[in-house]
Design a protein around this motif. Structure first.
Motif, PDB file in Angstrom:
ATOM      1  N   PHE A 199      44.694 100.600 -35.191  1.00  0.00           N
ATOM      2  CA  PHE A 199      44.748  99.497 -34.244  1.00  0.00           C
ATOM      3  C   PHE A 199      45.407  99.971 -32.947  1.00  0.00           C
ATOM      4  N   ALA A 200      45.020  99.347 -31.840  1.00  0.00           N
ATOM      5  CA  ALA A 200      45.617  99.612 -30.527  1.00  0.00           C
ATOM      6  C   ALA A 200      45.544 101.083 -30.158  1.00  0.00           C
ATOM      7  N   THR A 201      44.465 101.756 -30.556  1.00  0.00           N
ATOM      8  CA  THR A 201      44.306 103.172 -30.245  1.00  0.00           C
ATOM      9  C   THR A 201      44.383 103.416 -28.742  1.00  0.00           C
ATOM     10  N   ALA A 202      43.834 102.509 -27.976  1.00  0.00           N
ATOM     11  CA  ALA A 202      43.795 102.696 -26.525  1.00  0.00           C
ATOM     12  C   ALA A 202      45.194 102.822 -25.944  1.00  0.00           C
ATOM     13  N   TYR A 203      46.101 101.917 -26.336  1.00  0.00           N
ATOM     14  CA  TYR A 203      47.439 101.947 -25.748  1.00  0.00           C
ATOM     15  C   TYR A 203      48.296 103.058 -26.330  1.00  0.00           C
ATOM     16  N   LEU A 204      48.058 103.439 -27.566  1.00  0.00           N
ATOM     17  CA  LEU A 204      48.729 104.611 -28.105  1.00  0.00           C
ATOM     18  C   LEU A 204      48.278 105.865 -27.361  1.00  0.00           C
ATOM     19  N   THR A 205      47.017 105.877 -26.937  1.00  0.00           N
ATOM     20  CA  THR A 205      46.499 106.998 -26.159  1.00  0.00           C
ATOM     21  C   THR A 205      47.174 107.066 -24.794  1.00  0.00           C
ATOM     22  N   LEU A 206      47.388 105.925 -24.163  1.00  0.00           N
ATOM     23  CA  LEU A 206      48.085 105.908 -22.876  1.00  0.00           C
ATOM     24  C   LEU A 206      49.473 106.518 -23.009  1.00  0.00           C
ATOM     25  N   HIS A 246      45.754  96.942 -16.113  1.00  0.00           N
ATOM     26  CA  HIS A 246      45.530  97.652 -17.363  1.00  0.00           C
ATOM     27  C   HIS A 246      44.147  98.294 -17.378  1.00  0.00           C
ATOM     28  N   LYS A 247      43.162  97.591 -16.852  1.00  0.00           N
ATOM     29  CA  LYS A 247      41.799  98.117 -16.866  1.00  0.00           C
ATOM     30  C   LYS A 247      41.721  99.435 -16.103  1.00  0.00           C
ATOM     31  N   ASN A 248      42.422  99.510 -14.984  1.00  0.00           N
ATOM     32  CA  ASN A 248      42.426 100.736 -14.194  1.00  0.00           C
ATOM     33  C   ASN A 248      42.935 101.912 -15.019  1.00  0.00           C
ATOM     34  N   ALA A 249      44.031 101.702 -15.737  1.00  0.00           N
ATOM     35  CA  ALA A 249      44.607 102.773 -16.557  1.00  0.00           C
ATOM     36  C   ALA A 249      43.697 103.130 -17.722  1.00  0.00           C
ATOM     37  N   LEU A 250      43.144 102.124 -18.382  1.00  0.00           N
ATOM     38  CA  LEU A 250      42.325 102.361 -19.571  1.00  0.00           C
ATOM     39  C   LEU A 250      41.025 103.084 -19.236  1.00  0.00           C
ATOM     40  N   ILE A 251      40.388 102.698 -18.153  1.00  0.00           N
ATOM     41  CA  ILE A 251      39.121 103.333 -17.773  1.00  0.00           C
ATOM     42  C   ILE A 251      39.331 104.814 -17.485  1.00  0.00           C
ATOM     43  N   LYS A 252      40.335 105.110 -16.686  1.00  0.00           N
ATOM     44  CA  LYS A 252      40.554 106.504 -16.298  1.00  0.00           C
ATOM     45  C   LYS A 252      41.090 107.338 -17.463  1.00  0.00           C
ATOM     46  N   ALA A 253      41.920 106.724 -18.308  1.00  0.00           N
ATOM     47  CA  ALA A 253      42.401 107.444 -19.494  1.00  0.00           C
ATOM     48  C   ALA A 253      41.242 107.763 -20.422  1.00  0.00           C
ATOM     49  N   LYS A 254      40.286 106.845 -20.515  1.00  0.00           N
ATOM     50  CA  LYS A 254      39.108 107.091 -21.345  1.00  0.00           C
ATOM     51  C   LYS A 254      38.293 108.247 -20.787  1.00  0.00           C
ATOM     52  N   LYS A 255      38.154 108.305 -19.473  1.00  0.00           N
ATOM     53  CA  LYS A 255      37.403 109.402 -18.872  1.00  0.00           C
ATOM     54  C   LYS A 255      38.043 110.747 -19.185  1.00  0.00           C
ATOM     55  N   LEU A 313      46.193  92.699 -27.353  1.00  0.00           N
ATOM     56  CA  LEU A 313      46.142  93.901 -26.535  1.00  0.00           C
ATOM     57  C   LEU A 313      44.800  94.025 -25.817  1.00  0.00           C
ATOM     58  N   GLU A 314      43.736  93.628 -26.475  1.00  0.00           N
ATOM     59  CA  GLU A 314      42.427  93.655 -25.821  1.00  0.00           C
ATOM     60  C   GLU A 314      42.375  92.692 -24.637  1.00  0.00           C
ATOM     61  N   LYS A 315      42.946  91.508 -24.841  1.00  0.00           N
ATOM     62  CA  LYS A 315      42.967  90.517 -23.755  1.00  0.00           C
ATOM     63  C   LYS A 315      43.823  91.004 -22.591  1.00  0.00           C
ATOM     64  N   ILE A 316      44.972  91.582 -22.892  1.00  0.00           N
ATOM     65  CA  ILE A 316      45.825  92.141 -21.847  1.00  0.00           C
ATOM     66  C   ILE A 316      45.102  93.286 -21.138  1.00  0.00           C
ATOM     67  N   GLY A 317      44.286  94.036 -21.904  1.00  0.00           N
ATOM     68  CA  GLY A 317      43.540  95.148 -21.322  1.00  0.00           C
ATOM     69  C   GLY A 317      42.502  94.730 -20.308  1.00  0.00           C
ATOM     70  N   GLU A 318      42.170  93.437 -20.261  1.00  0.00           N
ATOM     71  CA  GLU A 318      41.217  92.941 -19.266  1.00  0.00           C
ATOM     72  C   GLU A 318      41.875  92.687 -17.910  1.00  0.00           C
ATOM     73  N   LEU A 319      43.205  92.685 -17.868  1.00  0.00           N
ATOM     74  CA  LEU A 319      43.896  92.500 -16.593  1.00  0.00           C
ATOM     75  C   LEU A 319      43.630  93.714 -15.697  1.00  0.00           C
ATOM     76  N   PRO A 320      43.498  93.525 -14.381  1.00  0.00           N
ATOM     77  CA  PRO A 320      43.121  94.631 -13.482  1.00  0.00           C
ATOM     78  C   PRO A 320      44.024  95.846 -13.595  1.00  0.00           C
TER      79      PRO A 320
END
Length: 541
Positions: free
Chosen positions: A160-167, A120-129, A111-118
């Motif tokens: 585990f995978a807190t980021a994608y559960l957050t999405l 996914h990164k766009n969604a993760l960065i803004k969701a974190k904000k 999931l971390e590696k997939i999160g490096e794809l553009p």
């Protein structure tokens, strides 16, 4: 009857992982798992030596000796290079056990590696904000709870995978979040006029990239989170299901993306890399073959690696050659549904009994294969129980109570954590099919949350007022590099009963986001548009 009584019948897995306490001591936990449950065995203070493969091997070897080599089927740790090397050394000495990497850890790396794809990164960065902002301002957090009636995320229970559960959670609460930032309470507050408040409002209401990228990320990772739920939930032993679950996850991702190879190829390559070179082991294939739910399915795979895994495990886990040959021959009766295997009861209860209980009930005519199947199918795939144990240590060894010796701390944690394990087993037994096994725990997170210490509006709470400790600089599972020693004390009696926690402080786990940099989109008009191939349709969650 204690769990130890079952060890000789089912075999066990030894689980191990390391962490660092508030006094910067490097500690390593050892737990023992079988199909009946998990028991905390001991903790080792490993602060005086370099954490290399030889010393890790020595510690693991001592635990195998303590538990009994004849009982140990596998030793399961994370997949860092030193643990991997120690595991190979252990298998070289102990010819009849396996070292296997933690499946939950490997899935998290996927999931971390997939999160490096553009995308996914766009969604993760803004969701974190968005989540950062809400949880760093107590008034905004209170307002959000009024509109959502639930937490945005529950990292203390997911691990585990807190980021994608957050999405997924943000998507489910989209309408509530939109209502919050357009409400009269919000518009009349000071937060609505501040720059960071305006940016969060813009992401939620006006960012043309955020919601499509979030939906795309959910579609391409939700099948993997489902596998994580299988291996980390602990509702039943996962070894017999992992092989098939990974194949189904890949097919589901391809289907979610319309079945066009060009759309899912990149994600499949990431999954295959981690599966082939880190995650997959002979035990997974053998357990797939022996699982009646898979074996008697019309879609049962006949790939040669499945029988190769079966034969390898037969040879390694059955030391007696006569018994091994008998078990090999008995595979034909299982495959052809001869004898008890062909009874109507056996066919009708395949999905009503766990694979271990099914073999216990109907494998009597093939005793050698039955014993082997019960051992393999009762195995766990994850060492995440060790991470849950960190929380027990943190409740015993707080910032105010940090002078406990390792010996005394071991004894206290032995009692506390084994009580929690018993309570967790009872919760799992009562879990409904529609309830998420990843979210049943109310154990606190070991990582520092997003309640910012320097934020003037952040709540200033004493950690001893809650059933939680918040640490700074706690290392994650994938980056443990602390030294090792072997001084420890074996804890004595097993404790009974359940425990009730005090109020929990719900914190956001930043470790899951740490590899995401901020060079991606920020919700500004000048962000480069991202093509999501029309994957912005509704997601069924």
């Amino acid at each position: 009857m204690t769990l130890r009584v079952h060890w000789s019948l089912t075999g066990v897995s030894i689980m191990s992982d390391g962490w660092q306490d508030v006094r910067h001591r490097s500690l390593i936990n050892f737990l023992v798992n079988n199909s009946s449950g998990t028991v905390f065995l001991k903790c080792v203070d490993a602060s005086e030596h370099v954490k290399d493969a030889k010393l890790l091997f020595r510690l693991l070897d001592e635990v195998v000796e303590e538990v009994g080599e004849e009982l140990v089927v596998q030793v399961i740790t994370d997949n860092t290079s030193n643990y991997r090397a120690a595991g190979l050394m252990l298998m070289e000495k102990r010819k009849h056990l396996y070292w296997t990497p933690c499946a939950a850890h490997c899935l998290d790396l996927m999931l971390e590696k997939i999160g490096e794809l553009p995308q996914h990164k766009n969604a993760l960065i803004k969701a974190k904000k968005v989540s950062n902002y809400i949880y760093n301002h107590s008034w905004v957090l209170s307002l959000m709870r009024q509109f959502t009636n639930r937490e945005l995320i529950r990292p203390a229970a997911t691990r585990f995978a807190t980021a994608y559960l957050t999405l997924q959670s943000i998507y489910q609460l989209r309408q509530s979040l939109e209502a919050m930032v357009t409400s009269e309470k919000w518009t009349k507050s000071n937060y609505a006029s501040k720059a960071d408040g305006k940016e969060v409002r813009k992401i939620i209401l006006k960012d043309n990239n955020f919601w499509p990228s979030l939906i795309y990320a959910i579609k391409t990772t939700r099948p993997l989170v489902k596998v994580l739920r299988l291996v980390d939930g602990g509702k039943e032993p996962a070894m017999g299901f992992l092989y098939n679950a990974m194949d189904e996850a890949k097919e589901k991702i391809a289907k979610n993306l319309g079945g066009e190879e060009k759309d899912y190829k990149e994600i499949w390559e990431i999954i295959d890399e981690k599966w082939n070179f880190q995650m997959h082991r002979h035990l997974h294939a053998a357990a797939y073959y022996l699982n009646p739910r898979c074996h008697y399915s019309p879609d049962f795979s006949t790939h040669p690696e499945i029988k190769l895994g079966l034969f390898h495990c037969l040879d390694k886990l059955i030391p007696n050659r006569d018994d091994m040959e008998k078990a090999d021959l008995q595979c034909s009766a299982f495959h052809s549904r001869e004898g008890f295997f062909g009874l109507a009861q056996a066919k009708n209860t395949v999905y009503k009994r766990t694979p271990v209980k099914w073999w216990t009930q109907y494998g009597d005519e093939t005793p050698e294969l039955q014993k082997f199947a019960v051992k393999v199918l009762g195995l766990t795939c994850s060492s995440s129980g060790c991470e849950r144990n960190w929380s027990s240590f943190n409740q015993v060894h707080t910032k105010r109570r940090n002078r406990l010796t390792t010996t005394r701390m071991n004894a206290l944690v032995y009692i506390l954590y084994n009580k929690k394990l018993k309570d967790r087993r009872l919760k799992l037994k009562s879990l409904r099919n529609d309830e998420d096994s990843l979210l049943i725990d109310e154990l606190p997170s070991d990582d520092e949350g997003l309640v910012g210490e320097n934020d003037e509006d952040a709540p200033h709470l004493c950690v001893d007022d809650f059933n939680v400790d918040v640490f700074e600089g706690e290392p994650s599972q994938a980056t443990q590099t602390q030294p090792i020693s072997s001084s420890s004390k074996k804890a004595s009696a097993s404790a009974k009963g359940s425990s009730k926690g005090n109020e929990k402080l719900m914190l956001i786990d930043e470790d899951e986001w740490e590899d995401i940099d901020y060079d991606g989109g920020s919700g500004n008009k000048d962000d480069e548009p991202i093509d999501y191939n029309d994957f912005s349709d509704e997601v069924s969650l």
